[in-house]
Design a protein around this motif. Structure first.
Motif, short mmCIF file in Angstrom:
data_model
loop_
_atom_site.label_atom_id
_atom_site.label_comp_id
_atom_site.label_asym_id
_atom_site.label_seq_id
_atom_site.Cartn_x
_atom_site.Cartn_y
_atom_site.Cartn_z
N ILE A 94 12.39 20.52 4.05
CA ILE A 94 12.62 19.08 3.93
C ILE A 94 12.06 18.36 5.15
CG2 ILE A 94 14.40 17.30 3.67
CD1 ILE A 94 16.25 19.66 2.75
N CYS A 95 11.17 17.42 4.91
CA CYS A 95 10.61 16.65 6.02
C CYS A 95 11.58 15.52 6.34
CB CYS A 95 9.24 16.10 5.68
SG CYS A 95 8.58 15.11 7.03
N ARG A 96 12.07 15.47 7.56
CA ARG A 96 13.05 14.44 7.92
C ARG A 96 12.38 13.08 8.10
NH1 ARG A 96 12.06 13.65 13.26
NH2 ARG A 96 11.48 15.47 14.48
N SER A 97 11.04 13.06 8.17
CA SER A 97 10.35 11.80 8.36
C SER A 97 9.99 11.15 7.03
CB SER A 97 9.11 12.04 9.22
OG SER A 97 8.40 10.84 9.36
N CYS A 98 9.27 11.85 6.15
CA CYS A 98 8.85 11.24 4.88
C CYS A 98 9.70 11.71 3.70
CB CYS A 98 7.37 11.51 4.62
SG CYS A 98 7.00 13.23 4.27
N GLU A 99 10.63 12.64 3.93
CA GLU A 99 11.55 13.15 2.90
C GLU A 99 10.84 13.89 1.78
OE1 GLU A 99 14.53 10.34 1.70
OE2 GLU A 99 15.57 10.74 3.58
N LEU A 134 9.57 18.82 10.08
CA LEU A 134 8.47 17.91 9.81
C LEU A 134 7.42 18.60 8.96
CD1 LEU A 134 7.97 16.26 13.32
CD2 LEU A 134 8.85 15.14 11.28
N CYS A 135 6.90 17.89 7.96
CA CYS A 135 5.83 18.45 7.13
C CYS A 135 4.54 18.43 7.96
CB CYS A 135 5.67 17.65 5.84
SG CYS A 135 4.95 16.02 6.06
N ALA A 136 3.49 19.08 7.44
CA ALA A 136 2.24 19.20 8.18
C ALA A 136 1.70 17.82 8.56
CB ALA A 136 1.21 19.96 7.35
N ARG A 137 1.75 16.88 7.60
CA ARG A 137 1.18 15.57 7.86
C ARG A 137 1.98 14.82 8.93
NH1 ARG A 137 1.46 12.33 2.90
NH2 ARG A 137 3.27 11.54 3.95
N CYS A 138 3.30 14.84 8.80
CA CYS A 138 4.13 14.11 9.77
C CYS A 138 4.07 14.76 11.15
CB CYS A 138 5.56 14.02 9.28
SG CYS A 138 5.72 12.95 7.84
N SER A 139 3.96 16.09 11.21
CA SER A 139 3.91 16.67 12.55
C SER A 139 2.55 16.39 13.19
CB SER A 139 4.25 18.16 12.55
OG SER A 139 3.28 18.89 11.86
ZN LIG Z 1 6.62 14.35 6.29
#
Ligand SMILES: [Zn+2]
Ligand SMILES: [Zn+2]
Length: 144
Positions: A94-99, A134-139
């Motif tokens: 679960i990406c805490r930034s973009c969900e 964090l997902c790849a994009r958000c990190s």
């Molecule tokens: Zn994300």
């Protein structure tokens, strides 16, 4: 493909994939992240299925019981299951930034968790592992 499997499975088991249940699964599949019950309800209402919260909750519970969707505790939301294997032990990333929620296979983990449960004489009925981060994009964005 997920929809076709759901249709075949419900037919084989004699449970009904009613139009509202089917549409709810489609809504989850169209979104690539987990959705809250109210978000699903809004979409159902827009499609003419009414605005009563129990309509969405019952359809979502049905999908979870049948293994077509998972409830993500952390987000209090639901996501379509993308694994063809039933009764699997999913790991949610679960990406805490973009969900955005990704489902990973945890078969290796499953054995370890079952051993751990057995040692405590505990009978697990459901195994769900949630990883928050964090997902790849958000990190990549965070690093930039
Ligand atoms: Zn994300
Ligand atoms: Zn799954």
């Amino acid at each position: 493909m997920v929809l076709r499997r759901a249709e075949e499975q419900t037919r084989a088991e004699g449970v009904r994939l009613t139009p509202v249940r089917r549409r709810t699964l489609e809504i989850l599949l169209e979104s690539h992240r987990a959705m809250g019950a109210y978000e699903v309800l809004e979409k159902l209402a827009a499609d003419g299925y009414g605005k009563q919260p129990p309509v969405a909750y019952r359809a979502l519970e049905f999908l979870v019981e049948q293994g077509f969707a998972h409830r993500i505790q952390r987000l209090n939301a639901y996501a379509a299951c993308l694994s063809p294997e039933r009764n699997h032990a999913p790991v949610f990333l679960i990406c805490r930034s973009c969900e955005q929620v990704a489902e990973a296979d945890a078969s290796a983990l499953r054995g370890a968790l079952q051993d751990l449960a057995a040692r405590s004489e505990f009978t697990p009925e459901r195994i769900t592992v949630e990883l928050l981060g964090l997902c790849a994009r958000c990190s990549a964005e965070a690093a930039a």
